[in-house]
Every structure is written in structure tokens, then in C-alpha cells.
Design an enzyme around this catalytic site. Structure first.
Site, PDB file in Angstrom:
ATOM      1  N   GLY A  12      40.151  37.187 -43.938  1.00 38.43           N
ATOM      2  CA  GLY A  12      38.830  37.431 -43.364  1.00 38.43           C
ATOM      3  C   GLY A  12      37.810  36.481 -43.974  1.00 38.43           C
ATOM      4  N   ASP A  13      36.593  36.500 -43.439  1.00 38.94           N
ATOM      5  CA  ASP A  13      35.487  35.689 -43.963  1.00 38.94           C
ATOM      6  C   ASP A  13      35.771  34.191 -43.905  1.00 38.94           C
ATOM      7  OD1 ASP A  13      34.302  38.176 -44.711  1.00 38.94           O
ATOM      8  OD2 ASP A  13      35.505  38.152 -46.534  1.00 38.94           O
ATOM      9  N   GLU A  14      36.524  33.767 -42.899  1.00 39.72           N
ATOM     10  CA  GLU A  14      36.846  32.340 -42.785  1.00 39.72           C
ATOM     11  C   GLU A  14      35.723  31.546 -42.118  1.00 39.72           C
ATOM     12  OE1 GLU A  14      38.667  34.706 -41.331  1.00 39.72           O
ATOM     13  OE2 GLU A  14      40.647  34.775 -42.262  1.00 39.72           O
ATOM     14  N   HIS A  41      30.187  38.993 -39.297  1.00 39.78           N
ATOM     15  CA  HIS A  41      30.102  37.597 -38.863  1.00 39.78           C
ATOM     16  C   HIS A  41      28.696  37.089 -39.134  1.00 39.78           C
ATOM     17  CE1 HIS A  41      33.568  37.828 -35.723  1.00 39.78           C
ATOM     18  NE2 HIS A  41      33.979  37.768 -36.954  1.00 39.78           N
TER      19      HIS A  41
HETATM   20  P1  IMP Z   1      38.998  48.560 -44.621  1.00 35.91           P
HETATM   21  O1  IMP Z   1      39.233  47.679 -43.443  1.00 35.91           O
HETATM   22  O2  IMP Z   1      37.548  48.906 -44.837  1.00 35.91           O
HETATM   23  O3  IMP Z   1      39.889  49.771 -44.629  1.00 35.91           O
HETATM   24  O4  IMP Z   1      39.413  47.734 -45.943  1.00 35.91           O
HETATM   25  C1  IMP Z   1      40.752  47.351 -46.202  1.00 35.91           C
HETATM   26  C2  IMP Z   1      40.801  45.997 -46.896  1.00 35.91           C
HETATM   27  O5  IMP Z   1      40.433  44.982 -45.953  1.00 35.91           O
HETATM   28  C3  IMP Z   1      39.834  45.842 -48.057  1.00 35.91           C
HETATM   29  O6  IMP Z   1      40.420  44.990 -49.033  1.00 35.91           O
HETATM   30  C4  IMP Z   1      38.629  45.148 -47.438  1.00 35.91           C
HETATM   31  O7  IMP Z   1      37.877  44.417 -48.397  1.00 35.91           O
HETATM   32  C5  IMP Z   1      39.320  44.225 -46.460  1.00 35.91           C
HETATM   33  N1  IMP Z   1      38.501  43.850 -45.298  1.00 35.91           N
HETATM   34  C6  IMP Z   1      38.292  44.577 -44.188  1.00 35.91           C
HETATM   35  N2  IMP Z   1      37.538  43.879 -43.314  1.00 35.91           N
HETATM   36  C7  IMP Z   1      37.298  42.698 -43.868  1.00 35.91           C
HETATM   37  C8  IMP Z   1      36.594  41.523 -43.436  1.00 35.91           C
HETATM   38  O8  IMP Z   1      36.067  41.428 -42.332  1.00 35.91           O
HETATM   39  N3  IMP Z   1      36.555  40.490 -44.322  1.00 35.91           N
HETATM   40  C9  IMP Z   1      37.170  40.543 -45.533  1.00 35.91           C
HETATM   41  N4  IMP Z   1      37.838  41.606 -45.962  1.00 35.91           N
HETATM   42  C10 IMP Z   1      37.906  42.672 -45.147  1.00 35.91           C
END
Ligand code: IMP
Length: 436
Positions: A12-14, A41
Site C-alpha cells: 500500500g501507499d505506493e 489516497h
Molecule cells: P486493516 O486493513 O485496517 O485491517 O489493517 C491490516 C493491515 O493492513 C495493517 O498492517 C494496516 O496497516 C495495513 N493497511 C491497510 N490498509 C492500508 C493502506 O491503504 N496502506 C498501507 N497499509 C494498509
């Protein structure tokens, strides 16, 4: 007709927001198909800087229809907040449609997410605490509430009553928490969601019509492939499928419709939350990447873990998604680092491996095998063409192309829309900019 899927290749966060914002300028339909407001985003365009979580980035193109698809976990309160900010800043959200099939993040999902993270203690996943996991759990358990349920208040109340009964037993037995008031949750949810009702529709019909009439459709990915529930670094993953296939599922379209799958990779790696990250840097280089790249979460503000580009993990993403080409973002940030490295393999228990192990424990034992790459010290932000890039930066990009086995069609050299170098004319044409 073009159906372009833009998917994150890392954790994520790319920098998908900027790419999607660029492509959305020429799209007629923009679909967000999975994940929830755990994603963030950042979009910087002529109207300013925006942090979007649920609203598709196509919202800045008044000609585009923006769709929140069936696969999304939708928190109505958070969507309304986002819409408010957009309205205050003069952005129309008239063209936003919500699938009646999208599952709702309910107040008890937020409570359960936090309670479960506390219970896990040292093993916590580091979720965003947006209730995303518990929402998808209820979806799989077939007790979820969907956006379409809001259109039938009587049925909605009845369903909430049944679910809350079950949640109260769980809250008490497992977490020692007070019971929740089902009537109150149902009433408040129905009232809060009123402004969203006109947006809720059978969007799948709209999507299929758009496909039939040859419209340009942009599928906007959230999160990243290495957080995929099946193919990510399980159990340190999110609970949806942030892949090309996951987007087809979430939008309700067949994979043969995708005309171009674009993988977005940062020129280095970042990760928020817990879980293995073989190339993580704990030294001043990691600090420099975080500082120069402003690597703090869009959703939670948490500092992101930073490290070298991991070609093993990225190749895994390439295979899972079958990307046609790659967008390499934030190359400019590497100007702050003198000597670069790329991880080309892992060493696991004394043996060289070139694939990503499925077990998080094994991945945590992997030591990166690095290749040294010469850096460049000149800033890249002002550059707009491939031939003006320092030769070392060109070599870095070429090496990544070779390691991933796909062409880099777009290079990010700054956060603004125009701070981009196109090396693929078709992408440039879609973004309505010239290749130089
Ligand atoms: P959840 O999606 O809130 O259940 O989190 C599960 C894992 O995914 C955690 O490590 C979050 O930090 C990570 N995560 C979820 N969405 C994103 C995103 O959009 N960017 C980066 N990390 C994410």
C-alpha cells in the site's frame, strides 16, 4: 474501449492516488472496488491537496461517473465526512454511485477491531482500527449489513437487532465489554445515512452498460498486493483482495475486460503496521527516506517503515496480478541517498531463495541479498523527460524493469500531477500528456 486496472504492488501507499487522478482525467467511469477507509489516497491537483479514503479519485473529473463497488467495506460516517470536505472545497459529488451490495462498516465493527487488536497484544496486526476486518468477517459469515439494506428501514432494524444480539454475546464473553443497544445503532445508522440514499443503486448494471458501450473505465486499487488476504504476508494483511482479480470481483466484471493492468511500485519500500519486511532499514538511510518522502500514513498518521526496493516481493506481486506495465513512483526521493541497493533474492536458513515464502515466520527469517546500484545526487523533481534523467537513475529504472519483467511506463518525480515522466505513449495519451 479501455479498462485500466491500477493496483498497488507493495504494502500500500505506493502513490496510486496521483496515478489514478491523472488517468481519471480521461476516464468516463472510475470504480473503487475493494477495501475501505483503511486506504488513503493523496491527490494533489489544480484544486489543491486532498486525502481521499473511500471516494474514487475520479471525483475531480466532473465528466466521470464515480462508483463505489460491491467489494468495498463502506463506513457511511467516514464517507459523509469525506463528502463534506469535498463540498466545502467546491468539488461536486453528484456523480458518485454506491453499490447496493457494498457491505457497511457498522459501529460494532470499530469496537471489535480495537478489542481484538488489544487482545492480540504483542501479536497485534497493527490494523488501521477502521473496522475493516470485522466487516469482511460478517460478510463471509453472511450476517453483514449492505448499503441496499438502508433503503428498507424496517428490514434494516430487524437485521441489526439479530446481529447485535450475537455481537453482545461476543463482546461480553471474549472481551469483557458492555452490551450495545441495537435499536439505537439501527436508528442512528439510518438517520446518518440519509444523504447517501440517493447515491445507492444497482451499479453493476451501470458498469455493464459502460462496458457494452465501449467507455473508458478506470479501476482504482486501494491498499496493496502484499496485504492481500490470500497472497500477502498472512496473517499481517488486510481482509480484502487488493489485486487485479480482486478488483474484477469487487466491481462485478469478468477478467477478460481488463485491457491494461498497471502495477504501481514505489522506488523503495514502505510498510505500516506489523509484519515482516525483509528490506526494512533501521539506520539513517531509512530515516532519510521517511523524512524526504514524508512517509507517514494518510489514514492513521503512523510513521511508515522504510527500506530498499524488494524485487523478490515485487516479482511475487507481478505474478499474482499479471501486470502489463509498471508505474515507478517517488524516484525523486532516492536523490537523497548516495549509494542505492536493490534486494534481488533472500537468504533463508542458509539457502538462497528467489520467491516469497508463504509463512510470515519464514519471511521474517529471510535476509535480503542486495545488489549495489550507483545513486545520483541531483534532484529529479523538475525533470519531465526520460532523456534528462541522470544516467544512474535510468540504470536504476532499467534494472527494476529487468527484475520485474515488465516495462516501466511512468515514473513519478514529485507529488504534483505534472511531476511525471511518461515512457509509454499509450499511458501518456490516456493522461493526455506528451511523451518526450
Ligand atoms: P486493516 O486493513 O485496517 O485491517 O489493517 C491490516 C493491515 O493492513 C495493517 O498492517 C494496516 O496497516 C495495513 N493497511 C491497510 N490498509 C492500508 C493502506 O491503504 N496502506 C498501507 N497499509 C494498509
Amino acid at each position: 474501449m479501455a479498462v485500466i486496472a491500477v493496483v498497488g504492488g507493495q504494502w500500500g501507499d505506493e502513490g496510486k492516488g496521483k496515478i489514478v487522478d491523472q488517468l481519471a482525467g480521461s476516464a468516463q467511469v472510475v470504480i473503487r472496488a475493494h477495501g475501505g477507509d483503511n486506504a488513503g489516497h493523496t491527490v494533489v491537483n489544480a484544486q489543491g491537496k486532498f486525502a481521499l479514503h473511500l471516494v474514487p479519485a475520479g471525483i475531480f473529473n466532473p465528466q466521470a461517473l464515480c462508483i463505489i463497488g460491491a467489494g468495498v467495506a463502506l463506513n457511511p460516517a467516514s464517507l459523509l465526512q469525506e463528502l463534506d470536505v469535498l463540498h466545502q472545497r467546491g468539488v461536486s459529488t453528484r456523480n458518485l454511485l454506491i453499490s447496493e451490495r457494498a457491505h457497511l462498516v457498522m459501529p460494532y465493527h470499530l469496537i471489535l477491531d480495537a478489542a481484538e487488536e488489544r487482545r492480540r497484544g504483542a501479536q497485534s496486526i497493527g490494523t488501521t482500527r477502521r473496522g475493516i476486518g470485522p466487516t469482511y468477517v460478517d460478510k463471509s459469515s453472511r450476517i453483514g449489513l449492505r448499503a441496499g439494506d438502508l433503503l428498507d428501514p424496517q428490514g434494516f432494524r430487524e437485521r441489526v437487532r439479530r446481529v447485535v444480539e450475537q455481537k453482545n454475546a461476543l463482546l461480553h464473553a471474549l472481551y469483557g465489554l458492555e452490551p450495545l443497544d441495537a435499536e439505537r445503532i439501527a436508528g442512528e445508522s439510518l438517520e446518518l445515512a440519509q444523504p447517501l440514499l440517493p447515491h445507492i443503486q444497482a451499479v453493476e448494471a451501470v458498469i455493464h452498460e459502460a462496458l457494452d458501450s465501449g467507455k473508458t473505465i478506470l479501476m482504482e486499487g486501494a491498499n496493496g498486493t502484499l496485504l492481500d488476504l490470500d497472497h500477502g504476508t498472512y496473517p499481517y494483511v488486510t481482509t480484502s483482495s487488493p489485486t487485479v482479480a480482486g478488483m474484477c470481483l469487487g466491481a462485478g466484471i469478468g477478467p477478460r475486460h481488463i485491457t491494461h493492468a498497471l502495477g504501481v511500485f514505489k522506488a523503495y519500500c514502505t510498510r505500516v503496521g506489523a509484519g515482516p519486511m525483509p528490506t526494512e532499514l533501521f539506520d539513517e538511510v531509512g530515516e532519510a527516506l521517511r523524512r524526504e518522502g514524508h512517509e507517514f500514513g494518510t489514514t492513521t498518521g503512523r510513521p511508515r517503515r522504510c527500506g530498499w526496493f524488494d524485487a523478490v516481493a515485487s516479482r511475487h506481486s507481478m505474478r499474482v496480478n499479471g501486470f502489463d506495465s509498471v508505474a515507478l513512483t517517488r524516484l525523486d526521493i532516492l536523490s537523497s541517498v548516495e549509494a542505492l541497493r536493490i534486494c534481488v533474492a533472500y537468504e533463508l536458513d542458509g539457502a538462497r531463495v528467489e520467491h516469497m515464502p508463504a509463512s510470515a515466520e519464514a519471511l521474517a527469517r529471510c535476509r535480503p541479498v542486495y545488489e549495489a546500484v550507483e545513486g545520483w545526487s541531483t534532484p529529479l523533481t523538475g525533470l519531465r523527460s526520460w532523456r534528462h534523467l541522470p544516467v544512474q537513475a535510468q540504470r536504476y529504472v532499467r534494472r527494476i524493469e529487468t527484475l520485474l519483467g515488465a516495462p516501466v511506463g511512468l515514473i513519478g518525480v514529485g507529488e504534483n500531477r505534472d511531476e511525471t515522466i511518461f515512457t509509454d505513449r499509450s499511458l501518456a495519451d490516456l493522461c493526455a500528456l506528451a511523451v518526450s
